[in-house]
Scaffold this motif. Structure first.
Motif, mmCIF file in Angstrom:
data_model
loop_
_atom_site.group_PDB
_atom_site.id
_atom_site.type_symbol
_atom_site.label_atom_id
_atom_site.label_comp_id
_atom_site.label_asym_id
_atom_site.label_seq_id
_atom_site.Cartn_x
_atom_site.Cartn_y
_atom_site.Cartn_z
ATOM 1 N N GLU A 266 23.214 38.358 27.512
ATOM 2 C CA GLU A 266 21.401 39.106 26.384
ATOM 3 C C GLU A 266 20.482 38.148 27.440
ATOM 4 O O GLU A 266 20.748 37.800 28.200
ATOM 5 C CB GLU A 266 21.607 38.362 24.906
ATOM 6 C CG GLU A 266 22.772 38.629 23.853
ATOM 7 C CD GLU A 266 22.482 37.853 22.915
ATOM 8 O OE1 GLU A 266 21.397 36.933 22.681
ATOM 9 O OE2 GLU A 266 23.177 38.110 21.918
ATOM 10 N N ILE A 267 19.946 39.395 28.076
ATOM 11 C CA ILE A 267 18.335 39.122 28.572
ATOM 12 C C ILE A 267 17.486 39.656 27.750
ATOM 13 O O ILE A 267 17.271 40.382 26.873
ATOM 14 C CB ILE A 267 18.530 40.325 29.482
ATOM 15 C CG1 ILE A 267 19.560 39.880 30.332
ATOM 16 C CG2 ILE A 267 17.291 40.252 30.092
ATOM 17 C CD1 ILE A 267 19.641 40.885 31.492
ATOM 18 N N SER A 268 16.206 38.995 26.991
ATOM 19 C CA SER A 268 15.451 38.374 26.534
ATOM 20 C C SER A 268 13.964 38.430 27.085
ATOM 21 O O SER A 268 13.901 37.921 28.423
ATOM 22 C CB SER A 268 15.170 36.647 26.158
ATOM 23 O OG SER A 268 16.874 36.687 24.651
ATOM 24 N N ILE A 269 13.069 39.608 26.927
ATOM 25 C CA ILE A 269 11.962 39.959 28.072
ATOM 26 C C ILE A 269 10.902 40.103 27.006
ATOM 27 O O ILE A 269 10.783 40.880 25.841
ATOM 28 C CB ILE A 269 12.031 41.639 28.480
ATOM 29 C CG1 ILE A 269 13.330 41.480 29.108
ATOM 30 C CG2 ILE A 269 11.115 42.290 29.474
ATOM 31 C CD1 ILE A 269 13.687 43.105 29.703
ATOM 32 N N GLY A 270 9.789 39.846 26.929
ATOM 33 C CA GLY A 270 8.799 39.583 25.773
ATOM 34 C C GLY A 270 7.308 40.532 26.805
ATOM 35 O O GLY A 270 7.562 41.093 27.754
ATOM 36 N N CYS A 271 7.000 41.482 25.798
ATOM 37 C CA CYS A 271 6.086 42.682 26.708
ATOM 38 C C CYS A 271 5.307 43.118 26.072
ATOM 39 O O CYS A 271 5.050 42.698 24.748
ATOM 40 C CB CYS A 271 7.097 44.007 26.299
ATOM 41 S SG CYS A 271 9.039 44.290 27.201
ATOM 42 N N GLY A 272 3.812 42.499 26.580
ATOM 43 C CA GLY A 272 2.494 43.418 26.422
ATOM 44 C C GLY A 272 2.918 44.950 25.808
ATOM 45 O O GLY A 272 4.031 46.223 26.479
ATOM 46 N N GLU A 273 1.786 45.486 25.126
ATOM 47 C CA GLU A 273 1.393 46.971 25.365
ATOM 48 C C GLU A 273 0.900 47.453 26.774
ATOM 49 O O GLU A 273 -0.511 47.729 26.691
ATOM 50 C CB GLU A 273 0.429 46.888 23.906
ATOM 51 C CG GLU A 273 0.861 46.770 22.681
ATOM 52 C CD GLU A 273 -0.075 46.752 21.654
ATOM 53 O OE1 GLU A 273 0.245 46.756 20.391
ATOM 54 O OE2 GLU A 273 -1.162 46.217 21.853
ATOM 55 N N THR A 274 1.652 48.058 27.139
ATOM 56 C CA THR A 274 0.925 48.450 28.542
ATOM 57 C C THR A 274 2.607 50.031 28.570
ATOM 58 O O THR A 274 3.349 49.860 28.024
ATOM 59 C CB THR A 274 1.706 47.867 29.652
ATOM 60 O OG1 THR A 274 1.468 48.974 31.064
ATOM 61 C CG2 THR A 274 2.788 47.040 29.299
ATOM 62 N N GLN A 275 1.719 51.315 29.264
ATOM 63 C CA GLN A 275 2.718 52.553 29.615
ATOM 64 C C GLN A 275 3.267 51.986 30.537
ATOM 65 O O GLN A 275 4.336 52.540 30.911
ATOM 66 C CB GLN A 275 1.544 53.549 30.444
ATOM 67 C CG GLN A 275 0.361 54.325 29.225
ATOM 68 C CD GLN A 275 0.233 55.092 29.702
ATOM 69 O OE1 GLN A 275 0.648 55.980 29.316
ATOM 70 N NE2 GLN A 275 -1.530 55.240 29.373
ATOM 71 N N ASN A 276 3.357 50.572 31.047
ATOM 72 C CA ASN A 276 4.350 50.750 32.831
ATOM 73 C C ASN A 276 5.893 50.189 31.290
ATOM 74 O O ASN A 276 7.010 49.565 32.100
ATOM 75 C CB ASN A 276 3.558 48.875 32.826
ATOM 76 C CG ASN A 276 3.026 49.351 34.028
ATOM 77 O OD1 ASN A 276 3.855 50.437 35.169
ATOM 78 N ND2 ASN A 276 1.528 49.255 34.112
ATOM 79 N N ARG B 298 5.240 43.317 40.886
ATOM 80 C CA ARG B 298 3.673 44.182 40.177
ATOM 81 C C ARG B 298 4.724 45.878 40.042
ATOM 82 O O ARG B 298 4.989 46.482 40.850
ATOM 83 C CB ARG B 298 2.983 44.362 41.554
ATOM 84 C CG ARG B 298 1.743 44.958 40.851
ATOM 85 C CD ARG B 298 0.728 44.671 41.514
ATOM 86 N NE ARG B 298 0.090 43.182 42.360
ATOM 87 C CZ ARG B 298 0.013 42.246 41.354
ATOM 88 N NH1 ARG B 298 -1.278 42.680 40.034
ATOM 89 N NH2 ARG B 298 -0.295 41.129 41.172
ATOM 90 N N LEU B 299 3.992 45.931 39.105
ATOM 91 C CA LEU B 299 4.777 47.304 38.595
ATOM 92 C C LEU B 299 3.625 48.704 39.037
ATOM 93 O O LEU B 299 2.982 48.462 39.048
ATOM 94 C CB LEU B 299 4.692 47.451 36.911
ATOM 95 C CG LEU B 299 5.706 46.865 36.334
ATOM 96 C CD1 LEU B 299 5.837 44.870 36.070
ATOM 97 C CD2 LEU B 299 6.229 47.828 35.169
ATOM 98 N N PRO B 300 3.904 49.900 38.789
ATOM 99 C CA PRO B 300 2.965 50.611 39.311
ATOM 100 C C PRO B 300 2.064 51.321 39.078
ATOM 101 O O PRO B 300 0.958 51.557 40.082
ATOM 102 C CB PRO B 300 4.174 52.058 39.963
ATOM 103 C CG PRO B 300 5.078 51.501 39.183
ATOM 104 C CD PRO B 300 5.337 49.831 38.535
ATOM 105 N N GLN B 301 1.994 51.006 37.964
ATOM 106 C CA GLN B 301 0.860 52.122 37.420
ATOM 107 C C GLN B 301 -0.409 51.031 36.346
ATOM 108 O O GLN B 301 -0.335 49.950 35.866
ATOM 109 C CB GLN B 301 1.741 52.804 36.173
ATOM 110 C CG GLN B 301 1.060 53.613 34.753
ATOM 111 C CD GLN B 301 1.277 54.394 33.642
ATOM 112 O OE1 GLN B 301 2.056 54.755 33.672
ATOM 113 N NE2 GLN B 301 0.483 54.910 32.783
ATOM 114 N N LYS B 302 -1.454 51.499 37.364
ATOM 115 C CA LYS B 302 -3.057 50.625 36.607
ATOM 116 C C LYS B 302 -2.719 51.514 35.001
ATOM 117 O O LYS B 302 -2.672 52.635 34.223
ATOM 118 C CB LYS B 302 -3.753 51.085 37.555
ATOM 119 C CG LYS B 302 -4.040 50.307 38.710
ATOM 120 C CD LYS B 302 -3.825 48.831 38.898
ATOM 121 C CE LYS B 302 -3.495 48.421 40.608
ATOM 122 N NZ LYS B 302 -4.040 46.892 39.872
#
Length: 289
Positions: free
Chosen positions: A92-102, A159-163
């Motif tokens: 299993e891989i656990s990922i925390g995510c903020g609210e972002t279009q990325n 670093r992800l591509p979208q601002k």
């Protein structure tokens, strides 16, 4: 403190009834009662307030419940990381995510990885950057998708591509709804709903020319979907990213800020940390992208 006792404790805390909990745990009620007393004696605190029909947690009990959930989650995650089946990646891989279009970018990478390694399960925890970092440090998350401003000096990152574009989310009936962009003067004395994170608030205060006295903050939020509901009910105007929430709330409109503010997003994971084979492969797949 035994791992088994924590599971017993959590079951009783959930059911608020020792008899029901004992039936679910497939042990006798007296045995469970003795185990709870043993746990309280070991910790030197009272965990439950007992009555004839139910038991409820004390403040110490509520603290233990929160910690017990984290301990059990970490233990189960460790067990999964050590499991190997043939040559296939599992775990299993656990990922925390903020609210972002990325998140769309990350979802595509998860899809690509899962196509090659179908036995791997992903867990997504939606929250703020501060909590994501805390849970990574505590071993409860493997990786985090966070938006800036955020201190990432302790982490490896991609670093992800979208601002992300900042703007306001406003009800279509509001006087500002017809504007093509929003300036600081437009928001003077308007009721505002802003992000709770201090670093984000500081960014917005800078946009307001460092004049916090001009801000009429009526509410703060962690996750924008709830803030959008408040805008729908005309409690105030939300300062947020453009997440296309008009698709969910048709009466709301997003208008960008001017001067514009754009925010980057990064995937982070611990430096100098030994990861499971599954997590290491996923990190490598992100780097290769």
């Amino acid at each position: 403190m035994e791992f088994r006792l924590l599971k017993y404790f959590l079951m009783v805390a959930r059911e608020e009834n020792i008899t029901k909990a004992a039936n679910l745990l497939h042990i006798t009620q007296p045995t469970l009662s003795r185990q709870l007393i043993q746990l309280e004696e070991e910790l030197g605190v009272t965990l439950f307030q007992r009555s004839k029909h139910r038991i409820i947690l004390t403040e110490d009990g509520m603290l233990l419940r929160r910690r017990a959930k984290e301990i059990i989650s970490l233990m189960e995650k460790t067990q999964q990381e050590l499991i190997k089946e043939c040559d296939d990646l599992v775990g299993e891989i656990s990922i925390g995510c903020g609210e972002t279009q990325n998140m769309s970018y990350l979802s595509q990478k998860i899809k690509d990885f899962h196509r090659v390694h179908p036995l791997v399960k992903f867990h997504i925890h939606s929250t703020t950057a501060d909590e994501i970092k805390e849970r990574i440090e505590n071993g409860l998350l493997d990786m985090g998708l966070v938006t800036e401003p955020v201190d990432i000096s302790k982490y490896n990152f991609f670093r992800l591509p979208q601002k992300e574009q900042w703007g306001i989310l406003v009800h279509e009936k509001h006087r500002l709804a017809q504007k093509t962009f929003i300036t600081p003067d437009d928001l003077i004395n308007e009721p505002l709903i802003i992000a709770k994170r201090t670093a984000v608030q500081n960014e917005l205060i800078n946009w307001f020319n460092n004049s916090p006295e001009k801000l009429n903050i009526v509410a703060t939020y962690n996750l924008i979907l709830n803030a959008a509901n408040m805008v729908k009910h005309q409690i105030g105007i939300a300062l947020c990213f453009n997440l296309n929430l008009g698709d969910f709330y048709h009466e709301l409109k997003f208008i960008p800020l001017y001067p514009e503010i754009k925010t980057g997003a990064v995937l982070i994971w611990k430096k100098n940390h030994i990861y499971s084979q599954t997590m290491s492969h996923f990190i490598q797949s992100i780097k290769n992208a």
